[in-house]
Design a protein around this motif. Structure first.
Motif, PDB file in Angstrom:
ATOM      1  N   GLN A  36      58.534 -27.829  80.867  1.00  0.00           N
ATOM      2  CA  GLN A  36      58.187 -28.884  80.475  1.00  0.00           C
ATOM      3  C   GLN A  36      58.236 -28.817  78.750  1.00  0.00           C
ATOM      4  O   GLN A  36      58.537 -29.865  78.299  1.00  0.00           O
ATOM      5  N   ALA A  40      60.363 -31.431  76.557  1.00  0.00           N
ATOM      6  CA  ALA A  40      59.462 -32.441  75.684  1.00  0.00           C
ATOM      7  C   ALA A  40      60.410 -32.883  74.524  1.00  0.00           C
ATOM      8  O   ALA A  40      60.606 -34.281  74.549  1.00  0.00           O
ATOM      9  N   LYS A  43      63.417 -35.085  75.911  1.00  0.00           N
ATOM     10  CA  LYS A  43      62.592 -36.376  76.352  1.00  0.00           C
ATOM     11  C   LYS A  43      62.224 -37.409  75.304  1.00  0.00           C
ATOM     12  O   LYS A  43      62.442 -38.584  75.454  1.00  0.00           O
ATOM     13  N   SER A  44      61.743 -36.930  74.415  1.00  0.00           N
ATOM     14  CA  SER A  44      61.309 -37.540  73.105  1.00  0.00           C
ATOM     15  C   SER A  44      62.558 -38.496  72.649  1.00  0.00           C
ATOM     16  O   SER A  44      62.469 -39.567  72.097  1.00  0.00           O
TER      17      SER A  44
END
Length: 169
Positions: A36, A40, A43-44
């Motif tokens: 994850q 991150a 995804k951001s």
């Protein structure tokens, strides 16, 4: 992989494969090979990009980003085509008095002017002869059969889809 035509060509090919071959990254993500923490930032970035290209409010966020942007830029033409469709469908060609609707013509001209604004500024791309010759080398082109077989290597057909359906014949 393209034939080695020099170190520069090889590096360009490696970068293109790294950027374009996102299928493997997606498969690795599904397989849980990325943590994850590693995902991150990706995804951001995706969330930010989705917010910019969202069609809500007639592409309000994208329009604001384009107005802040200095050309050269390639805007999303679908936004402008939507504008032109709304103008064409929602505004009559003639006024109730039978005169040409200049207001409609001004709206169309405004949309076209915005598109042309981004086309006026040329890109400042340095000419690299090796890249040009590689891109224009017709010996690297594949015919339809070769492309089809490469396609099957990359994405094999499942047996259910590839078998002809003779039950309905």
């Amino acid at each position: 992989m393209p034939p080695s035509g020099g170190h520069g060509t090889h590096l360009i090919a490696e970068r293109l494969f790294a950027v374009l071959d996102v299928r493997h990254v997606c498969m690795d993500v599904v397989a849980g090979q990325y943590t994850q923490v590693m995902l991150a930032p990706i995804k951001s970035t995706i969330t930010k990009l989705q917010a910019v290209v969202c069609s809500d409010g007639r592409f309000r966020v994208m329009r604001e980003a384009l107005h802040r942007c200095d050309p050269p830029c390639i805007p999303y033409l679908g936004m402008y085509l939507t504008d032109l469709s709304f103008i064409e469908e929602g505004t009559p060609d003639f006024t109730p008095d039978g005169l040409l609707n200049f207001s409609k013509m001004r709206m169309i001209a405004h949309v076209i002017r915005e598109i042309r604004h981004f086309q006026q500024t040329p890109y400042k791309i340095d000419h690299i002869p090796k890249v040009t010759s590689y891109l224009l080398d017709t010996s690297l082109l594949l015919d339809d059969d070769e492309l089809y077989h490469k396609s099957l290597q990359i994405e094999p057909r499942s047996s259910r889809l590839s078998a002809p359906n003779t039950a309905n014949v």
